[in-house]
Design a protein around this motif. Structure first.
Motif, PDB file in Angstrom:
ATOM      1  N   ASP A   1      -3.486 -21.520  -8.338  1.00  0.00           N
ATOM      2  CA  ASP A   1      -3.616 -22.968  -8.510  1.00  0.00           C
ATOM      3  C   ASP A   1      -4.751 -23.345  -9.456  1.00  0.00           C
ATOM      4  O   ASP A   1      -4.599 -24.242 -10.296  1.00  0.00           O
ATOM      5  N   ASP A   2      -5.912 -22.690  -9.303  1.00  0.00           N
ATOM      6  CA  ASP A   2      -7.050 -23.072 -10.153  1.00  0.00           C
ATOM      7  C   ASP A   2      -7.140 -22.263 -11.450  1.00  0.00           C
ATOM      8  O   ASP A   2      -8.051 -22.464 -12.262  1.00  0.00           O
ATOM      9  N   GLY A   3      -6.199 -21.349 -11.646  1.00  0.00           N
ATOM     10  CA  GLY A   3      -6.155 -20.599 -12.898  1.00  0.00           C
ATOM     11  C   GLY A   3      -7.049 -19.377 -12.952  1.00  0.00           C
ATOM     12  O   GLY A   3      -7.028 -18.623 -13.933  1.00  0.00           O
ATOM     13  N   SER A   4      -7.839 -19.129 -11.900  1.00  0.00           N
ATOM     14  CA  SER A   4      -8.752 -17.989 -11.920  1.00  0.00           C
ATOM     15  C   SER A   4      -8.030 -16.655 -11.853  1.00  0.00           C
ATOM     16  O   SER A   4      -8.619 -15.605 -12.136  1.00  0.00           O
ATOM     17  N   ILE A   5      -6.739 -16.673 -11.495  1.00  0.00           N
ATOM     18  CA  ILE A   5      -5.953 -15.446 -11.453  1.00  0.00           C
ATOM     19  C   ILE A   5      -5.888 -14.791 -12.832  1.00  0.00           C
ATOM     20  O   ILE A   5      -5.713 -13.569 -12.946  1.00  0.00           O
ATOM     21  N   VAL A   6      -6.064 -15.598 -13.878  1.00  0.00           N
ATOM     22  CA  VAL A   6      -6.006 -15.072 -15.253  1.00  0.00           C
ATOM     23  C   VAL A   6      -7.079 -14.010 -15.469  1.00  0.00           C
ATOM     24  O   VAL A   6      -6.847 -12.987 -16.132  1.00  0.00           O
ATOM     25  N   TYR A   7      -8.264 -14.224 -14.904  1.00  0.00           N
ATOM     26  CA  TYR A   7      -9.353 -13.263 -15.078  1.00  0.00           C
ATOM     27  C   TYR A   7      -9.015 -11.941 -14.401  1.00  0.00           C
ATOM     28  O   TYR A   7      -9.336 -10.872 -14.920  1.00  0.00           O
ATOM     29  N   LEU A   8      -8.360 -12.019 -13.269  1.00  0.00           N
ATOM     30  CA  LEU A   8      -7.964 -10.801 -12.562  1.00  0.00           C
ATOM     31  C   LEU A   8      -6.852 -10.073 -13.311  1.00  0.00           C
ATOM     32  O   LEU A   8      -6.863  -8.849 -13.448  1.00  0.00           O
ATOM     33  N   LEU A   9      -5.899 -10.852 -13.817  1.00  0.00           N
ATOM     34  CA  LEU A   9      -4.774 -10.249 -14.534  1.00  0.00           C
ATOM     35  C   LEU A   9      -5.191  -9.648 -15.872  1.00  0.00           C
ATOM     36  O   LEU A   9      -4.475  -8.815 -16.422  1.00  0.00           O
ATOM     37  N   SER A  10      -6.337 -10.078 -16.390  1.00  0.00           N
ATOM     38  CA  SER A  10      -6.807  -9.537 -17.664  1.00  0.00           C
ATOM     39  C   SER A  10      -7.447  -8.162 -17.500  1.00  0.00           C
ATOM     40  O   SER A  10      -7.696  -7.471 -18.486  1.00  0.00           O
ATOM     41  N   LYS A  11      -7.684  -7.764 -16.271  1.00  0.00           N
ATOM     42  CA  LYS A  11      -8.280  -6.454 -16.015  1.00  0.00           C
ATOM     43  C   LYS A  11      -7.196  -5.374 -16.019  1.00  0.00           C
ATOM     44  O   LYS A  11      -6.023  -5.661 -15.796  1.00  0.00           O
ATOM     45  N   PRO A  12      -7.591  -4.128 -16.266  1.00  0.00           N
ATOM     46  CA  PRO A  12      -6.605  -3.027 -16.287  1.00  0.00           C
ATOM     47  C   PRO A  12      -6.200  -2.605 -14.869  1.00  0.00           C
ATOM     48  O   PRO A  12      -6.464  -1.487 -14.438  1.00  0.00           O
ATOM     49  N   VAL A  13      -5.568  -3.528 -14.169  1.00  0.00           N
ATOM     50  CA  VAL A  13      -5.123  -3.282 -12.801  1.00  0.00           C
ATOM     51  C   VAL A  13      -3.630  -3.585 -12.724  1.00  0.00           C
ATOM     52  O   VAL A  13      -3.171  -4.625 -13.211  1.00  0.00           O
ATOM     53  N   LYS A  14      -2.871  -2.683 -12.157  1.00  0.00           N
ATOM     54  CA  LYS A  14      -1.438  -2.900 -12.024  1.00  0.00           C
ATOM     55  C   LYS A  14      -1.172  -4.124 -11.154  1.00  0.00           C
ATOM     56  O   LYS A  14      -1.869  -4.368 -10.184  1.00  0.00           O
ATOM     57  N   ARG A  15      -0.131  -4.888 -11.535  1.00  0.00           N
ATOM     58  CA  ARG A  15       0.196  -6.090 -10.767  1.00  0.00           C
ATOM     59  C   ARG A  15       0.630  -5.743  -9.346  1.00  0.00           C
ATOM     60  O   ARG A  15       0.312  -6.438  -8.390  1.00  0.00           O
ATOM     61  N   SER A  16       1.358  -4.639  -9.210  1.00  0.00           N
ATOM     62  CA  SER A  16       1.764  -4.217  -7.868  1.00  0.00           C
ATOM     63  C   SER A  16       0.551  -3.840  -7.037  1.00  0.00           C
ATOM     64  O   SER A  16       0.514  -4.060  -5.820  1.00  0.00           O
ATOM     65  N   GLU A  17      -0.475  -3.283  -7.673  1.00  0.00           N
ATOM     66  CA  GLU A  17      -1.704  -2.919  -6.968  1.00  0.00           C
ATOM     67  C   GLU A  17      -2.426  -4.166  -6.463  1.00  0.00           C
ATOM     68  O   GLU A  17      -2.983  -4.173  -5.358  1.00  0.00           O
ATOM     69  N   ILE A  18      -2.409  -5.219  -7.271  1.00  0.00           N
ATOM     70  CA  ILE A  18      -3.023  -6.484  -6.856  1.00  0.00           C
ATOM     71  C   ILE A  18      -2.316  -7.042  -5.626  1.00  0.00           C
ATOM     72  O   ILE A  18      -2.956  -7.428  -4.642  1.00  0.00           O
ATOM     73  N   ILE A  19      -0.988  -7.067  -5.682  1.00  0.00           N
ATOM     74  CA  ILE A  19      -0.215  -7.618  -4.579  1.00  0.00           C
ATOM     75  C   ILE A  19      -0.395  -6.795  -3.309  1.00  0.00           C
ATOM     76  O   ILE A  19      -0.615  -7.338  -2.211  1.00  0.00           O
ATOM     77  N   ILE A  20      -0.303  -5.475  -3.428  1.00  0.00           N
ATOM     78  CA  ILE A  20      -0.428  -4.624  -2.244  1.00  0.00           C
ATOM     79  C   ILE A  20      -1.822  -4.734  -1.631  1.00  0.00           C
ATOM     80  O   ILE A  20      -1.972  -4.773  -0.398  1.00  0.00           O
ATOM     81  N   THR A  21      -2.842  -4.811  -2.475  1.00  0.00           N
ATOM     82  CA  THR A  21      -4.203  -4.967  -1.964  1.00  0.00           C
ATOM     83  C   THR A  21      -4.369  -6.293  -1.241  1.00  0.00           C
ATOM     84  O   THR A  21      -4.935  -6.359  -0.140  1.00  0.00           O
ATOM     85  N   LYS A  22      -3.864  -7.357  -1.837  1.00  0.00           N
ATOM     86  CA  LYS A  22      -3.967  -8.668  -1.212  1.00  0.00           C
ATOM     87  C   LYS A  22      -3.136  -8.732   0.073  1.00  0.00           C
ATOM     88  O   LYS A  22      -3.529  -9.385   1.040  1.00  0.00           O
ATOM     89  N   LEU A  23      -1.999  -8.051   0.071  1.00  0.00           N
ATOM     90  CA  LEU A  23      -1.205  -7.986   1.296  1.00  0.00           C
ATOM     91  C   LEU A  23      -1.965  -7.248   2.389  1.00  0.00           C
ATOM     92  O   LEU A  23      -1.973  -7.673   3.548  1.00  0.00           O
ATOM     93  N   PHE A  24      -2.607  -6.156   2.027  1.00  0.00           N
ATOM     94  CA  PHE A  24      -3.397  -5.391   2.988  1.00  0.00           C
ATOM     95  C   PHE A  24      -4.472  -6.275   3.617  1.00  0.00           C
ATOM     96  O   PHE A  24      -4.683  -6.256   4.833  1.00  0.00           O
ATOM     97  N   VAL A  25      -5.159  -7.047   2.790  1.00  0.00           N
ATOM     98  CA  VAL A  25      -6.208  -7.937   3.288  1.00  0.00           C
ATOM     99  C   VAL A  25      -5.625  -9.022   4.188  1.00  0.00           C
ATOM    100  O   VAL A  25      -6.151  -9.310   5.263  1.00  0.00           O
ATOM    101  N   ALA A  26      -4.520  -9.627   3.743  1.00  0.00           N
ATOM    102  CA  ALA A  26      -3.886 -10.684   4.533  1.00  0.00           C
ATOM    103  C   ALA A  26      -3.423 -10.152   5.884  1.00  0.00           C
ATOM    104  O   ALA A  26      -3.590 -10.813   6.925  1.00  0.00           O
ATOM    105  N   VAL A  27      -2.835  -8.954   5.888  1.00  0.00           N
ATOM    106  CA  VAL A  27      -2.382  -8.341   7.145  1.00  0.00           C
ATOM    107  C   VAL A  27      -3.570  -8.059   8.056  1.00  0.00           C
ATOM    108  O   VAL A  27      -3.528  -8.340   9.264  1.00  0.00           O
TER     109      VAL A  27
END
Length: 239
Positions: free
Chosen positions: A78-104
């Motif tokens: 929503d606030d656009g800060s995701i762009v900074y995370l996506l600009s890093k050399p991190v796989k998108r699936s890795e971002i989602i799985i990590t965030k899912l792990f935290v949410a769980v």
């Protein structure tokens, strides 16, 4: 597939002051309710199942799932800060799985533990009710987190939609309307609780094999699709 930096940032966002107050409020209400019920009703397996099933599993777990699942990624989009995370050399699936792990992890901590404590207060785990509902809360936490994390990636109104689902579908239709129960995470997790409980206080309209299949399928499909949406978001940003 787990990124410690992404996890640390997600934990910090989820456990900020405002969200933390909401996360603590629902478990505190469950514990208070259980103490009052125990004082006035005493030890009653049926009442214990009604409190844990009617409030903990049908209301508290999905609401905490909404807060944790959508909060893990929605505000960044929503606030656009995701762009900074996506600009890093991190796989998108890795971002989602990590965030899912935290949410769980957050959903489990703020729902399963209070459910277990409330169960012991209500009837001392008679008929294995406390353990049964605790396990149900654990498995439901995974499905809810995956669903609401996906919702956070596809809609700017994820919290509102999540609340409508949690309070409307799960707490109301999933409990009262027979046809809706088959498509309810609550009923799927109840099937697990029914197998663990030793009495007849816990019942589900969904058989355990189907419930297990649906829990796994929904969790995996939601996680996969959230990864695909994040990839699409990246491409759109680059273009």
């Amino acid at each position: 597939m787990y990124n410690p930096t992404v996890a640390r940032l997600t934990y910090r966002a989820l456990l900020g002051r405002r969200r933390a107050l909401i996360l603590f409020a629902l478990p505190a209400l469950l514990i208070l309710m259980s103490v009052v019920v125990r004082m006035f009703v005493g030890v009653d397996d049926r009442v214990a199942a009604e409190v844990l099933g009617g409030f903990a599993l049908a209301t508290m777990v999905p609401l905490i799932g909404v807060i944790a699942g959508t909060g893990a990624i929605g505000p960044e989009i929503d606030d656009g800060s995701i762009v900074y995370l996506l600009s890093k050399p991190v796989k998108r699936s890795e971002i989602i799985i990590t965030k899912l792990f935290v949410a769980v992890a957050v959903t489990m901590a703020f729902s399963a533990i209070p459910t277990f404590v409330a169960g012991w207060i209500l009837n001392g785990n008679g008929q294995q009710i406390a353990i049964a509902y605790t396990v149900a809360a654990l498995v439901a936490s995974i499905a809810y987190s995956a669903l609401f994390l996906l919702l956070g990636t596809v809609s700017r109104h994820a919290v509102v939609i999540g609340l409508v689902y949690a309070l409307g579908w799960e707490a109301l239709f999933g409990s009262l309307v027979a046809g809706a129960r088959t498509l309810s995470v609550q009923q799927w997790s109840l099937a697990v609780a029914e197998r663990i409980g030793t009495g007849d206080e816990i019942t589900s309209d969904v058989g355990l094999p189907l419930a297990t299949t649906l829990l796994v399928a929904v969790s995996v499909a939601a996680t996969w699709y959230a990864s695909q949406k994040l990839r699409t978001l990246t491409l759109a940003g680059e273009e």
